[in-house]
Design an enzyme around this catalytic site. Sequence first.
Site, mmCIF file in Angstrom:
data_model
loop_
_atom_site.group_PDB
_atom_site.id
_atom_site.type_symbol
_atom_site.label_atom_id
_atom_site.label_comp_id
_atom_site.label_asym_id
_atom_site.label_seq_id
_atom_site.Cartn_x
_atom_site.Cartn_y
_atom_site.Cartn_z
ATOM 1 N N ASP A 32 0.852 -1.190 0.000
ATOM 2 C CA ASP A 32 0.000 0.000 0.000
ATOM 3 C C ASP A 32 0.888 1.240 0.000
ATOM 4 O O ASP A 32 1.876 1.310 0.736
ATOM 5 C CB ASP A 32 -0.912 0.001 1.230
ATOM 6 C CG ASP A 32 -1.961 1.098 1.154
ATOM 7 O OD1 ASP A 32 -3.042 0.831 0.602
ATOM 8 O OD2 ASP A 32 -1.697 2.208 1.640
ATOM 9 N N ILE A 33 0.542 2.222 -0.834
ATOM 10 C CA ILE A 33 1.329 3.458 -0.915
ATOM 11 C C ILE A 33 1.033 4.318 0.308
ATOM 12 O O ILE A 33 -0.133 4.551 0.655
ATOM 13 C CB ILE A 33 0.999 4.232 -2.197
ATOM 14 C CG1 ILE A 33 1.269 3.364 -3.433
ATOM 15 C CG2 ILE A 33 1.808 5.519 -2.277
ATOM 16 C CD1 ILE A 33 0.885 4.026 -4.739
ATOM 17 N N GLU A 37 -4.768 2.317 -4.334
ATOM 18 C CA GLU A 37 -3.304 2.292 -4.230
ATOM 19 C C GLU A 37 -2.810 0.977 -3.633
ATOM 20 O O GLU A 37 -1.713 0.901 -3.105
ATOM 21 C CB GLU A 37 -2.818 3.474 -3.375
ATOM 22 C CG GLU A 37 -3.203 3.413 -1.911
ATOM 23 C CD GLU A 37 -4.552 4.026 -1.593
ATOM 24 O OE1 GLU A 37 -4.773 4.400 -0.429
ATOM 25 O OE2 GLU A 37 -5.397 4.113 -2.512
#
Length: 255
Positions: A118-119, A161
């Site tokens: 996950d960003i 994301e």
Amino acid sequence: MWQVFVKTAPIGLLTFVFIWVLARLIAQPLRQLAETANTLDRPSTSLELTQIRSWYFESNELRKAMLRGVGLLHSKIGLLRQEAQTDPLTCLHNRRSLDMQLSHFIEQRCPFAILAIDIDHFKRVNDEYGHDIGDVVLQSLAKILLDVTRDGDVVARTGGEEFIVIMPKVEAKRAYQLAERLRMRISESFINPVGCINVSIGISGWHLEQLSLEEVFKLADQALYKAKKTGRNRCVVDGSYYKELTPISDTPVLE
């Protein structure tokens, strides 16, 4: 009249046999082409068409037209299948394709590691630079994932994301090393105009039916949440996955 009938009957019979044989020869390729037309969506249809003996002009032209049509049909089917299994923005596997790959690994009883990625602070990117630049970031991250992972690994985008990497035949220690290499590569990559971004990674794995697939994904999500909660920009290994395989010194572990 009887003598005429007796003398002409053999000729008539031979003529009838000749016409019957010729009609069968003419009809045979047409019948084979008609039977093949019912299975145009099969991969072997093109080979079956090339094996039909179309010995006269009309049937040969019909076979050529069918071959062109089959080629276009298979091309369209392949394109639609690819679109149905591909994320349109990043060209990675989508959730449907990921599920198919996982089913294949499970059927083959092939253990695999799961990296839930996950960003960090991606909402800030969209808020500050707009969604167009956010899409550029996602595409750049997808390229990095493909560059760092192995040929046999499955890289998928499962949501905004969020990304998933499936690494078959990888133990916990190796999965963590690959995740760290991936995390560092991303943090060192400059994406214009955003600059460098960071990701958090949760690591879990499936071992020959010891856990269900849903449980393994849940553990990977929990490890990802732990990485987010403890400062982001780090990799966390699920505790059960960590204990099952070779321990890793100085590795953040979700107990």
